[in-house]
Scaffold this active site. Structure first.
Site, PDB file in Angstrom:
ATOM      1  N   MET A  34     -20.777  95.735 -16.127  1.00 20.86           N
ATOM      2  CA  MET A  34     -19.319  95.718 -16.284  1.00 20.86           C
ATOM      3  C   MET A  34     -18.951  96.413 -17.599  1.00 20.86           C
ATOM      4  SD  MET A  34     -17.959  92.252 -14.505  1.00 20.86           S
ATOM      5  CE  MET A  34     -18.251  91.115 -15.843  1.00 20.86           C
ATOM      6  N   GLY A  35     -19.850  97.260 -18.101  1.00 20.73           N
ATOM      7  CA  GLY A  35     -19.578  97.960 -19.352  1.00 20.73           C
ATOM      8  C   GLY A  35     -19.716  97.038 -20.550  1.00 20.73           C
ATOM      9  N   LEU A  37     -21.376  97.708 -23.203  1.00 19.05           N
ATOM     10  CA  LEU A  37     -22.845  97.743 -23.211  1.00 19.05           C
ATOM     11  C   LEU A  37     -23.412  97.364 -24.579  1.00 19.05           C
ATOM     12  CD1 LEU A  37     -23.346 101.046 -21.160  1.00 19.05           C
ATOM     13  CD2 LEU A  37     -23.182  98.689 -20.316  1.00 19.05           C
ATOM     14  N   HIS A  41     -28.283  95.699 -22.126  1.00 16.06           N
ATOM     15  CA  HIS A  41     -28.114  96.708 -21.074  1.00 16.06           C
ATOM     16  C   HIS A  41     -29.071  97.880 -21.291  1.00 16.06           C
ATOM     17  CE1 HIS A  41     -23.961  94.829 -21.094  1.00 16.06           C
ATOM     18  NE2 HIS A  41     -24.273  94.745 -19.822  1.00 16.06           N
ATOM     19  N   GLN A  65     -14.765  88.479  -9.247  1.00 12.07           N
ATOM     20  CA  GLN A  65     -15.661  87.436  -9.748  1.00 12.07           C
ATOM     21  C   GLN A  65     -15.039  86.642 -10.901  1.00 12.07           C
ATOM     22  OE1 GLN A  65     -18.670  90.599 -10.750  1.00 12.07           O
ATOM     23  NE2 GLN A  65     -19.116  89.276 -12.485  1.00 12.07           N
ATOM     24  N   LYS A 154     -30.870  87.069 -17.961  1.00 11.38           N
ATOM     25  CA  LYS A 154     -29.947  86.182 -18.670  1.00 11.38           C
ATOM     26  C   LYS A 154     -29.025  85.475 -17.674  1.00 11.38           C
ATOM     27  CE  LYS A 154     -26.166  85.784 -21.608  1.00 11.38           C
ATOM     28  NZ  LYS A 154     -25.202  85.928 -20.502  1.00 11.38           N
ATOM     29  N   SER A 190     -24.925  89.265 -25.092  1.00 13.11           N
ATOM     30  CA  SER A 190     -23.935  89.140 -24.028  1.00 13.11           C
ATOM     31  C   SER A 190     -22.678  89.868 -24.480  1.00 13.11           C
ATOM     32  CB  SER A 190     -23.623  87.656 -23.801  1.00 13.11           C
ATOM     33  OG  SER A 190     -22.394  87.530 -23.110  1.00 13.11           O
ATOM     34  N   ARG A 192     -19.841  88.953 -24.013  1.00 11.48           N
ATOM     35  CA  ARG A 192     -18.846  87.963 -24.440  1.00 11.48           C
ATOM     36  C   ARG A 192     -19.125  87.424 -25.845  1.00 11.48           C
ATOM     37  NH1 ARG A 192     -18.763  86.501 -18.577  1.00 11.48           N
ATOM     38  NH2 ARG A 192     -16.633  86.840 -17.862  1.00 11.48           N
TER      39      ARG A 192
HETATM   40  O1  PAF Z   1     -23.809  90.804 -14.520  1.00  9.01           O
HETATM   41  C1  PAF Z   1     -22.814  91.549 -14.439  1.00  9.01           C
HETATM   42  O2  PAF Z   1     -22.511  92.324 -15.342  1.00  9.01           O
HETATM   43  C2  PAF Z   1     -21.944  91.500 -13.177  1.00  9.01           C
HETATM   44  O3  PAF Z   1     -21.877  90.213 -12.651  1.00  9.01           O
HETATM   45  C3  PAF Z   1     -22.391  92.518 -12.100  1.00  9.01           C
HETATM   46  C4  PAF Z   1     -23.787  92.227 -11.591  1.00  9.01           C
HETATM   47  C5  PAF Z   1     -22.340  93.934 -12.681  1.00  9.01           C
HETATM   48  C6  PAF Z   1     -21.437  92.446 -10.904  1.00  9.01           C
HETATM   49  O4  PAF Z   1     -20.127  92.728 -11.270  1.00  9.01           O
END
Ligand code: PAF
Length: 283
Positions: A34-35, A37, A41, A65, A154, A190, A192
């Protein structure tokens, strides 16, 4: 110096780019993100590069989600920095669809998840989450048709859910888990973590430290319930509101009664201020 990745924002552009990458039957790895990064990542991308000839990274903040009360609107979006990271890593293609491309008007289908998605961990606190993840990941697999896909450990329950879904729906994608990358003090990386105040960030290592202590105590023979209760007290004392701290079977994520029921995984989710952190560790 690696060349700048191709960027696709529409399905026809994606398919054209993928056709080019697949020339001479090169294997393709997908890294869904979801960027926003970070080094976690980067480690997924590096694993992808070791396991396949060509690497596609998707960047899509998936609205389905997030619950209406969650942080979809404020989720960090750092396109320029993400692009620089992916270019430096030599990624071949970035798939960056708009919400309207992923969910066009009239979109009305959804993947329903069971098994590891309904074991009472994340699903208990985020009931909408795995339906949204499975639907978008199913679409990403259909759009990119990768040979392998890399997900971070994670989000351990997510890894189990996506692995199950890919197998159940015969999607022909091998899902590979990648080890969690941690800061020096043990805090799992993370996107977040940027929400944490300096004081909250100072408290955050308690999750890692408590999982480590609990794993040691369980291996030394301590009762499972007692170890879990003591862990919850420690994390609460550090200023967190604990959603769960549980020892589960590492494959099925079902509850266990003894360390002999292993392989085991400790899974934790806890909130400090308005930020919710999750983490996990093998016993
Ligand atoms: O883990 C994530 O970043 C997201 O849940 C994913 C797997 C890219 C799906 O949107």
């Amino acid at each position: 110096m690696p060349s700048r990745p191709m960027i696709a924002r529409t399905i026809p552009a994606l398919h054209r780019a993928l056709d080019g990458l697949r020339a001479r039957k090169a294997s393709i790895a997908l890294v869904p993100t979801m960027g926003a990064l970070h080094d976690g990542h980067v480690s997924l991308v590096r694993l992808a590069k070791r396991r396949a000839r060509k690497v596609v990274v998707s960047i899509f903040v998936n609205p389905t989600q997030f619950a209406p009360t969650e942080d979809f609107g404020s989720y960090p979006r750092t396109w320029k920095a993400d692009l620089a990271i992916l270019a430096a890593e030599g990624v071949d293609l970035i798939w960056n669809p708009d919400v309207k491309v992923m969910y066009p008007d009239g979109f009305a289908s959804r993947i329903v998840t069971d098994g590891p998605a309904t074991v009472g961990l994340e699903d208990r606190f985020r009931p909408h989450f795995f339906g949204g993840v499975a639907t978008v990941v199913g679409k990403l697999f259909a759009q990119c048709r990768p040979d392998i896909a890399i997900f971070g450990e994670k989000d351990f329950q997510q890894l189990r859910v996506v692995t199950r879904m890919a197998a159940d729906l015969d999607l022909g994608v091998k899902v590979i888990g990648s080890r969690t990358v941690r800061d020096r003090d043990g805090v799992a990386m993370s996107s977040r973590n940027v929400y944490l105040s300096p004081e909250q960030r100072r408290a955050a290592p308690v999750l890692f430290q408590t999982m480590k202590q609990t794993a040691l105590r369980l291996r030394a023979g301590e009762d499972l319930q007692a170890a879990q209760s003591s862990a919850i007290k420690t994390i609460t004392r550090a200023g967190f509101a604990v959603d769960y701290f549980e020892v589960r079977h590492a494959e099925t994520l079902q509850g266990v009664t003894s360390i002999k029921d292993g392989p085991l995984r400790i899974l934790v989710a806890a909130k400090i201020g308005t930020t919710r952190l999750i983490d996990n560790m093998a016993v």
